[in-house]
Each structure stands twice: as structure tokens, then as C-alpha cells.
Scaffold this motif. Sequence first.
Motif, mmCIF file in Angstrom:
data_model
loop_
_atom_site.group_PDB
_atom_site.id
_atom_site.type_symbol
_atom_site.label_atom_id
_atom_site.label_comp_id
_atom_site.label_asym_id
_atom_site.label_seq_id
_atom_site.Cartn_x
_atom_site.Cartn_y
_atom_site.Cartn_z
ATOM 1 N N THR A 55 0.753 -1.259 -0.112
ATOM 2 C CA THR A 55 0.058 0.090 -0.039
ATOM 3 C C THR A 55 0.858 1.220 -0.166
ATOM 4 O O THR A 55 0.772 2.396 -0.693
ATOM 5 C CB THR A 55 -0.763 0.007 1.512
ATOM 6 O OG1 THR A 55 -1.859 -1.032 1.128
ATOM 7 C CG2 THR A 55 -1.864 1.381 1.301
ATOM 8 N N LEU A 56 1.930 1.184 0.964
ATOM 9 C CA LEU A 56 2.874 2.379 0.918
ATOM 10 C C LEU A 56 3.619 2.632 -0.506
ATOM 11 O O LEU A 56 3.692 3.656 -1.182
ATOM 12 C CB LEU A 56 3.905 2.168 1.731
ATOM 13 C CG LEU A 56 5.090 3.169 2.142
ATOM 14 C CD1 LEU A 56 4.473 4.712 2.312
ATOM 15 C CD2 LEU A 56 6.148 2.760 3.189
ATOM 16 N N MET A 57 3.998 1.461 -1.045
ATOM 17 C CA MET A 57 4.751 1.515 -2.377
ATOM 18 C C MET A 57 3.551 2.134 -3.387
ATOM 19 O O MET A 57 4.331 2.931 -4.347
ATOM 20 C CB MET A 57 5.172 0.438 -2.722
ATOM 21 C CG MET A 57 6.390 -0.244 -1.728
ATOM 22 S SD MET A 57 7.586 0.881 -1.411
ATOM 23 C CE MET A 57 8.327 1.105 -3.040
ATOM 24 N N ARG A 58 2.460 1.683 -3.449
ATOM 25 C CA ARG A 58 1.831 2.384 -4.640
ATOM 26 C C ARG A 58 1.358 3.771 -4.266
ATOM 27 O O ARG A 58 1.199 4.565 -5.227
ATOM 28 C CB ARG A 58 0.362 1.536 -4.590
ATOM 29 C CG ARG A 58 0.325 0.092 -4.991
ATOM 30 C CD ARG A 58 -0.986 -0.499 -5.162
ATOM 31 N NE ARG A 58 -1.823 -1.054 -3.899
ATOM 32 C CZ ARG A 58 -1.631 -2.072 -3.390
ATOM 33 N NH1 ARG A 58 -0.760 -3.012 -3.897
ATOM 34 N NH2 ARG A 58 -2.057 -2.246 -1.999
ATOM 35 N N PHE A 59 1.156 4.124 -2.890
ATOM 36 C CA PHE A 59 0.978 5.794 -2.532
ATOM 37 C C PHE A 59 2.296 6.308 -2.960
ATOM 38 O O PHE A 59 2.046 7.570 -3.667
ATOM 39 C CB PHE A 59 0.954 5.444 -1.106
ATOM 40 C CG PHE A 59 0.496 7.067 -0.756
ATOM 41 C CD1 PHE A 59 -0.362 7.958 -1.135
ATOM 42 C CD2 PHE A 59 1.290 7.561 0.443
ATOM 43 C CE1 PHE A 59 -0.457 9.047 -0.742
ATOM 44 C CE2 PHE A 59 1.167 8.952 0.682
ATOM 45 C CZ PHE A 59 0.062 9.826 0.423
#
Length: 204
Positions: free
Chosen positions: A191-195
Amino acid sequence: MDFKSSDTIPGPRAEDHLPHTATAAVKIVIVGGFGVGKTTMVGSVSEIRPLTTEETMTQAGIGVDDNYGSETKTATTVAMDFGRISITEQLVLYLFGTPGQERFWFLWNGLFEGALGAVVLVDTRRLEVSFDVIGRLEERGVPFVVAVNDFPDAPRYPMDDLRAALDLSEEIPMVKCDARRRASSRDVLMTLMRFLHSIAMAST
């Protein structure tokens, strides 16, 4: 200290070596208050033996450290936790877990250096602890996502209510997780990497 002749220092395992296919490495910081599960998350998701700097809690912390909800906790991180996970064959994340006790927060500055983003772990039993944590990230301009750790005895609230309580803008991702489970912790990191990818794309 004397060492017996039979004492050995374990060397690195084959899986501890950086994959030869890795072409990019990213530093991620996992932050949060005392006892929210940072060490647990690093340990559950790391593909190498995690480095921890946990020390036994002593009487000196009574009245200084807020251990509400973590009364059975007997050790605490005093410097950092460190782990590594390969997101793809090319991309590797280096994970740094920060100490949660406020008296150790001066160490955060060094841990934030070079960090691309952060995960804020939240415990709904002590939501107020997260205010200062989020404020520090906002001051430093570090992109972050919020992960609500699912403790068995913690009260459960709708995510919209938690977002409002933490005064989070709509664009900051907020997810539930179980830091004990590798798959759940990995989902938080994804989720962090997509953000971070969406931020990069928006700036081009």
C-alpha cells in the motif's frame, strides 16, 4: 568476557544475501507509539533474520513510559529494528523500526535520513499517541500510510471515524492489519509503495 572454544558466531545464511537480481533499494521507516507492534511487523515480514535492539524493561521506566495496553510487555526497542523484504526481483525494501518510547524519539532524526516513506502503526487503545508521530512525519515531509494494528482486545471503530480522529486527509491511505502475519504486513508495505508511486506520477 571469556568465550568457550565451542562458542561460534553464526554467519549469514544463504537467504540473508541480497538477491543478485536486485537493482533498486528503498529505505522505509516503521513508526508509532510504544508497544504498537513495530518490532513484530519487521520480524514477521523480513526475509532475513531481523536485527533488533530490544532491552529488558526496568523499574526506571515506571511513570515515564506509557505502557497502557502493553502491561505484559517485558522488552522494548531502544535504538531500532532492521529487516529486509524483496517486493519484486528488482526492488528491495530496507525496513527500519523506530523506538516507540518518547524518551528515545531523538533517534528518529537519523533513522529518517534517506527514507522514501513511512508506515505509521496505530493502536486504537492509545490513539492519542499517534498524533505526535503523524505530526513529526508531516513536519519532515515524509510520505506515509497509516496501518491500524488489530489487537484482540482493542476497540474497533469504522475507518472513517479513525481517519477523522487522526485528522488525516483523504489522500493518505489507511488500512487495517495484523502485524503478526507476514501477508498482512506485506500488504501494508505494498500500500505504501503504491502511494509513493502515485505521488511520483503526480509530480511528473
